[in-house]
Scaffold this active site. Structure first.
Site, PDB file in Angstrom:
ATOM      1  N   SER A  66      62.902 -89.758 -45.719  1.00 58.69           N
ATOM      2  CA  SER A  66      61.660 -89.933 -45.422  1.00 58.69           C
ATOM      3  C   SER A  66      61.816 -91.325 -45.627  1.00 58.69           C
ATOM      4  CB  SER A  66      60.984 -89.387 -46.637  1.00 58.69           C
ATOM      5  OG  SER A  66      60.345 -88.107 -46.048  1.00 58.69           O
TER       6      SER A  66
HETATM    7  N1  SAH Z   1      63.246 -85.452 -50.027  1.00 57.44           N
HETATM    8  C1  SAH Z   1      64.047 -85.295 -49.200  1.00 57.44           C
HETATM    9  C2  SAH Z   1      64.709 -85.021 -47.628  1.00 57.44           C
HETATM   10  C3  SAH Z   1      64.063 -83.901 -47.784  1.00 57.44           C
HETATM   11  S1  SAH Z   1      64.063 -83.458 -45.845  1.00 57.44           S
HETATM   12  C4  SAH Z   1      65.794 -86.623 -49.800  1.00 57.44           C
HETATM   13  O1  SAH Z   1      64.689 -87.794 -50.020  1.00 57.44           O
HETATM   14  O2  SAH Z   1      66.109 -87.173 -49.018  1.00 57.44           O
HETATM   15  C5  SAH Z   1      63.766 -81.958 -46.085  1.00 57.44           C
HETATM   16  C6  SAH Z   1      64.858 -80.522 -46.716  1.00 57.44           C
HETATM   17  O3  SAH Z   1      63.562 -79.604 -46.583  1.00 57.44           O
HETATM   18  C7  SAH Z   1      65.625 -80.646 -45.900  1.00 57.44           C
HETATM   19  O4  SAH Z   1      66.754 -80.908 -46.748  1.00 57.44           O
HETATM   20  C8  SAH Z   1      65.349 -79.155 -45.668  1.00 57.44           C
HETATM   21  O5  SAH Z   1      67.316 -78.495 -46.190  1.00 57.44           O
HETATM   22  C9  SAH Z   1      65.034 -78.322 -46.884  1.00 57.44           C
HETATM   23  N2  SAH Z   1      63.931 -77.045 -46.567  1.00 57.44           N
HETATM   24  C10 SAH Z   1      63.980 -77.004 -45.674  1.00 57.44           C
HETATM   25  N3  SAH Z   1      63.159 -75.426 -45.198  1.00 57.44           N
HETATM   26  C11 SAH Z   1      63.601 -75.477 -47.086  1.00 57.44           C
HETATM   27  C12 SAH Z   1      63.354 -73.953 -48.032  1.00 57.44           C
HETATM   28  N4  SAH Z   1      62.515 -73.130 -47.096  1.00 57.44           N
HETATM   29  N5  SAH Z   1      63.563 -74.041 -49.022  1.00 57.44           N
HETATM   30  C13 SAH Z   1      63.818 -75.282 -49.766  1.00 57.44           C
HETATM   31  N6  SAH Z   1      64.498 -76.427 -49.186  1.00 57.44           N
HETATM   32  C14 SAH Z   1      64.353 -76.228 -47.438  1.00 57.44           C
END
Ligand code: SAH
Length: 219
Positions: A66
Site C-alpha cells: 500500500s
Molecule cells: N501488508 C503488506 C501488503 C499486503 S498485500 C505490505 O506491507 O507489504 C496483501 C497480502 O495478502 C499479499 O501478500 C497476499 O499474499 C496476502 N494474502 C492473500 N490471501 C491471504 C490469505 N488467505 N492468508 C494470508 N495472506 C494472504
C-alpha cells in the site's frame, strides 16, 4: 541524527514525513514509526526511486504494498500501544508489520506465500526487529496458537470479517480491514468487538487485493 542512515536518505525521509502530515496523519508515534522504517529495503531495487513516494508499489508473487499514507492511516485507526499484541493478515513485503512493530508490544503476521514470508523475515532481521514473527498460513484461519489479539489488521480485502478473526480478537479489541467486493472500491472499516457483536465505523474508500483462501501450494 541517525548515524546509520546516509544524509541524502535523511532529507528524503524528512520530506516523506512532511507529506504524511500534509495528508492528515497526526499521531506522533505513528509518524515516528514510519520515519524509522526504511521503505527502500522493502521495495524492488528497480523501483528504489519511488520508495519514498506516496504510491502503492508491486511486490513479488503478483501482490501490492500500500501507499505509505494508507499504511499510516491504518496504523492510526488501529490505536496501537506498547501493551498490545497485534496480528497482521497479509505480510507481503513486511513493511506494514515493521511499522506496527514500532508502536506495538509484539506483532505476528501471516501470508499465504512462503517466498514473501521468508523475504520479510530477512528484512526484520536486518533491521533488528525482534518483536515480529512471520508465519506461512491462511489468514482466514487467523493464528489460533498466538491468539488472543488486542488488535488485528487485514491488508487484503474481505467481503465480511472472517469468524476465526473475530473469535481471536479480545473484547474491546479493534480490527481494521478493507471490506467489500474483490477488485472494486471497498471500505476501509474499523470494528470494535463488543459483547453484542462488532461495532463498525467506515473510514475511507480503498482498493486492496483480495484475501484468497488457503496457503499457496507453491511460491
Ligand atoms: N501488508 C503488506 C501488503 C499486503 S498485500 C505490505 O506491507 O507489504 C496483501 C497480502 O495478502 C499479499 O501478500 C497476499 O499474499 C496476502 N494474502 C492473500 N490471501 C491471504 C490469505 N488467505 N492468508 C494470508 N495472506 C494472504
Amino acid at each position: 541524527m541517525n548515524q546509520l542512515v546516509p544524509e541524502e536518505d535523511q532529507a528524503e525521509r524528512m520530506a516523506f514525513i512532511l507529506a504524511l502530515r500534509q495528508r492528515g496523519i497526526r499521531d506522533v508515534a505513528v509518524l515516528r514509526a514510519l520515519e524509522l522504517v526504511p521503505r527502500p529495503l522493502f521495495v524492488d531495487p528497480a523501483l528504489r526511486v519511488h520508495a519514498y513516494d506516496d504510491v502503492a508499489l508491486p511486490i513479488a508473487c503478483g501482490q501490492t504494498m500500500s501507499q505509505p499514507s494508507l499504511v499510516a492511516a491504518m496504523t492510526e485507526a488501529l490505536a496501537v500501544t506498547a501493551a498490545h499484541h497485534v496480528l497482521e493478515v497479509g505480510t507481503g513485503s513486511g513493511y506494514q508489520a515493521a511499522v506496527l512493530s514500532h508502536v506495538a508490544g509484539s506483532v505476528v503476521t501471516v501470508d499465504r506465500y512462503r517466498t514473501l514470508v521468508s523475504e520479510a523475515q530477512a528484512r526484520f532481521e536486518v533491521l533488528g526487529l525482534r518483536n515480529i514473527t512471520a508465519y506461512v498460513g491462511d489468514g482466514f484461519q487467523g493464528l489460533p496458537a498466538r491468539a488472543p489479539f488486542d488488535r488485528i489488521l487485514l491488508t487484503a480485502s474481505v467481503e465480511s470479517v472472517p469468524k476465526a478473526l473475530v473469535d481471536q480478537l479480545k473484547f474491546g479489541g479493534i480490527l481494521v480491514a478493507p471490506v467489500g467486493p474483490p477488485d472494486q472500491v471497498q471500505s476501509l472499516s474499523r470494528f470494535v468487538k463488543e459483547q453484542s457483536g462488532l461495532a463498525r465505523t467506515d473510514l475511507s474508500p480503498v482498493r486492496f487485493v483480495p484475501l484468497i483462501p488457503g496457503a499457496a501450494a507453491t511460491l
